[in-house]
Design an enzyme around this catalytic site. Structure first.
Site, PDB file in Angstrom:
ATOM      1  N   VAL A   1       0.903  -1.168  -0.147  1.00  0.00           N
ATOM      2  CA  VAL A   1      -0.010  -0.127  -0.263  1.00  0.00           C
ATOM      3  C   VAL A   1       0.982   1.373   0.004  1.00  0.00           C
ATOM      4  O   VAL A   1       0.627   2.119  -0.741  1.00  0.00           O
ATOM      5  CB  VAL A   1      -0.900  -0.056   1.294  1.00  0.00           C
ATOM      6  CG1 VAL A   1      -1.523   1.326   1.285  1.00  0.00           C
ATOM      7  CG2 VAL A   1      -1.886  -1.308   0.959  1.00  0.00           C
TER       8      VAL A   1
ATOM      9  N   ASP B   1      10.732   3.008   6.553  1.00  0.00           N
ATOM     10  CA  ASP B   1      10.138   1.803   6.875  1.00  0.00           C
ATOM     11  C   ASP B   1      11.178   1.337   8.075  1.00  0.00           C
ATOM     12  O   ASP B   1      12.249   1.588   7.767  1.00  0.00           O
ATOM     13  CB  ASP B   1      10.104   0.740   5.701  1.00  0.00           C
ATOM     14  CG  ASP B   1       9.130  -0.284   5.912  1.00  0.00           C
ATOM     15  OD1 ASP B   1       8.112  -0.572   5.436  1.00  0.00           O
ATOM     16  OD2 ASP B   1       9.686  -1.441   6.813  1.00  0.00           O
TER      17      ASP B   1
ATOM     18  N   THR C   1      -2.647  -3.819   9.439  1.00  0.00           N
ATOM     19  CA  THR C   1      -3.508  -3.897  10.768  1.00  0.00           C
ATOM     20  C   THR C   1      -3.872  -5.270  10.262  1.00  0.00           C
ATOM     21  O   THR C   1      -5.118  -5.562   9.922  1.00  0.00           O
ATOM     22  CB  THR C   1      -4.460  -3.074  10.604  1.00  0.00           C
ATOM     23  OG1 THR C   1      -5.112  -2.847   9.505  1.00  0.00           O
ATOM     24  CG2 THR C   1      -3.908  -1.673  11.138  1.00  0.00           C
TER      25      THR C   1
ATOM     26  N   THR D   1      -6.402  -0.272   7.570  1.00  0.00           N
ATOM     27  CA  THR D   1      -7.512  -0.486   8.111  1.00  0.00           C
ATOM     28  C   THR D   1      -7.747  -0.689   9.325  1.00  0.00           C
ATOM     29  O   THR D   1      -6.919  -1.378  10.248  1.00  0.00           O
ATOM     30  CB  THR D   1      -7.956  -2.040   7.280  1.00  0.00           C
ATOM     31  OG1 THR D   1      -7.664  -1.762   5.797  1.00  0.00           O
ATOM     32  CG2 THR D   1      -9.426  -2.186   7.451  1.00  0.00           C
TER      33      THR D   1
ATOM     34  N   CYS E   1      -6.855  -8.048   3.451  1.00  0.00           N
ATOM     35  CA  CYS E   1      -8.136  -7.234   3.563  1.00  0.00           C
ATOM     36  C   CYS E   1      -9.363  -7.987   3.797  1.00  0.00           C
ATOM     37  O   CYS E   1      -9.991  -8.087   4.867  1.00  0.00           O
ATOM     38  CB  CYS E   1      -8.340  -6.275   2.433  1.00  0.00           C
ATOM     39  SG  CYS E   1      -7.120  -5.239   1.886  1.00  0.00           S
TER      40      CYS E   1
ATOM     41  N   ARG F   1       0.657 -12.955   2.547  1.00  0.00           N
ATOM     42  CA  ARG F   1      -0.109 -12.773   3.795  1.00  0.00           C
ATOM     43  C   ARG F   1      -1.609 -13.523   3.980  1.00  0.00           C
ATOM     44  O   ARG F   1      -2.293 -13.278   2.987  1.00  0.00           O
ATOM     45  CB  ARG F   1      -0.416 -11.130   3.939  1.00  0.00           C
ATOM     46  CG  ARG F   1       1.056 -10.600   4.345  1.00  0.00           C
ATOM     47  CD  ARG F   1       0.833  -9.000   4.372  1.00  0.00           C
ATOM     48  NE  ARG F   1       0.404  -8.426   3.008  1.00  0.00           N
ATOM     49  CZ  ARG F   1       0.013  -7.152   2.864  1.00  0.00           C
ATOM     50  NH1 ARG F   1       0.017  -6.378   3.865  1.00  0.00           N
ATOM     51  NH2 ARG F   1      -0.216  -6.777   1.637  1.00  0.00           N
TER      52      ARG F   1
END
Length: 439
Positions: free
Chosen positions: A22, A40, A90, A125, A265, A336
């Site tokens: 993202v 990062d 998240t 999120t 997501c 992920r």
């Protein structure tokens, strides 16, 4: 002069905290227009970016090589930015509750380096209320500044679809929100620098937070419905894909298909919504039921594999099962929350240790995340069962002869093909005499 004008005149900088699937696209896009600091904590990742390598494959090596963005792991560099974008993951904990550690950690880092006159926008999120009730107090505590007086906050949910080369950052409408009209105007104008199709101004930060978790929960529920149908149709001996094709001839059919629902997501966001609802005394019925169905699909597919092996007269514990694909979606290296892992777990319960091939995934990441070793495609041989788990182009382009070479010297009716994504020509496979099953 407002912050927007200072940024476009390169008197102030934008920072992006979290340079993953993202953060990197938004950072690169802004770097084409203004000065950007990309931060990062992962030193290895930053070194790759500095070397012109894009491990996410979202923007590509050439773009990384040519970007003017400053890559850093030094949080003190954030002091030079006045517009901060938080794009950290998240995830959820083992008990499916939200894991806010990454976003809280990012807030601590930004807070330590926050300057007066700054705006902090969260893209991660979260459930409604996190930005104002959890992140703002951290920013205030760490900076000693007062929100609304010394700095302001906003929320703009990420909508990037990893691996999608059609729906890109610049042509996806961006939801933006701010704590007041002034901050909303600034945030909207700054994002409009890179969002070609424009932005949607949400009425409040909580509305923007809710929109993100709801849009993914909606998709989750629709896929869960199709998955439930697939399980029932499997018992009825009906091909789900043929039902979907027939249903799709009606103008208002929604176009959802059964499948494994993983990733960062759709497989995660509904739990954020469920968590906050239960805190308020409401026990989710539809959303939670959908999550349970989708979380159980790996085991369902695993059982289907065992059933087909038995029907093909295989000794289950001795069967060689090869799984093609481990990423959570096609043509993307992202592993992920991969639900293919649930298939592996189910097969392990029957004493099967499947081999896994994925030309898109990073072997070190798969090993670190799941303890699974990936093998090269050219090492696949003498398979009893091929599981097409992910619709990578490399797998979709295989013809019947290439598929057959991966099996051992067996009669075709003992060669089992599991087509989770329905990417193969069913009629051709069945005409060749293979034992075939698709979701």
């Amino acid at each position: 002069m407002n912050l927007y004008e200072k940024i476009i005149n390169k008197e102030e900088k934008i920072s992006v905290v979290g340079l993953g699937y993202v953060g990197m696209p938004i950072a690169v896009a802004f770097a084409k227009k203004v000065d950007v600091i990309g931060f990062d904590l992962n030193e290895s990742k930053i070194n790759q970016y500095k070397s012109g390598i894009d491990p996410t494959q979202e923007v590509g090596d050439e773009v990384i090589k040519n970007t003017t963005m400053e890559f850093t792991t030094n949080e003190a560099r954030l002091k030079d930015a006045r517009f901060h974008i938080v794009a950290v993951p998240t995830p959820v904990n083992i008990d499916k509750t939200p894991d806010l550690n990454p976003v809280e950690g990012a807030s601590v880092i930004i807070g330590r380096n926050l300057q007066k006159g700054s705006i902090v926008v969260y893209e991660s999120t979260v459930y409604p209320g996190v930005t104002e009730d959890i992140c703002v107090p951290i920013l205030e505590r760490e900076s000693g500044l007062k929100c609304g007086v010394d700095f302001k906050v906003g929320y703009s949910p990420e909508r990037i679809n990893p691996g999608d080369k059609v729906h890109r950052l610049e042509n996806i409408t961006k939801i933006v929100s701010g704590m007041d009209k002034e901050s909303l105007d600034e945030i909207a104008k700054i994002y409009e620098l890179v969002i070609e199709v424009g932005v949607h101004r949400a009425g409040s930060i909580k509305v923007a937070e809710a929109a993100k978790v709801v849009e993914n929960s909606q998709r989750d529920i629709n896929i869960a419905f199709m998955n439930e149908l697939a399980m029932v149709f499997d018992r009825m001996g009906i091909d789900t894909q043929e039902v979907v094709e027939a249903m799709g001839t009606k103008w208002n059919a929604l176009g959802f298909y059964p499948g494994l629902v993983g990733g960062h997501c759709i497989g995660v966001d509904p739990y954020y919504f469920i968590y906050e609802a239960e805190k308020l005394g409401y026990h989710s019925q539809i959303i939670l039921s959908g999550r349970k169905i989708n979380d159980g699909m790996g085991a369902f597919v695993g059982d289907a594999i065992i059933k087909k092996l038995i029907q093909a007269n295989k000794v289950v514990k001795q069967a060689k099962v090869v799984i093609l694909g481990i990423t959570f979606k096609e043509n993307c290296p992202d592993t992920r929350n991969s639900k293919v892992v649930d298939i592996v777990t189910r097969l392990n319960e029957y004493g099967i240790e499947p081999e896994i091939v994925d030309p898109q995934a990073d072997g070190e990441t798969a090993k670190k995340e799941y303890g699974l070793d990936l093998i090269p495609f050219d090492m696949v041989e003498n398979a009893d069962c091929l599981v097409f788990a992910v619709a990578h182009e490399e797998f979709k382009n295989m013809d019947i002869n290439q598929i057959d070479k991966l099996f051992g010297n067996l009669p075709n009716n003992e060669k089992v093909i599991i087509d989770i994504k329905s990417i193969l020509n069913k009629d051709q496979i069945l005409e060749s005499g293979y034992s075939y099953w698709r979701l």
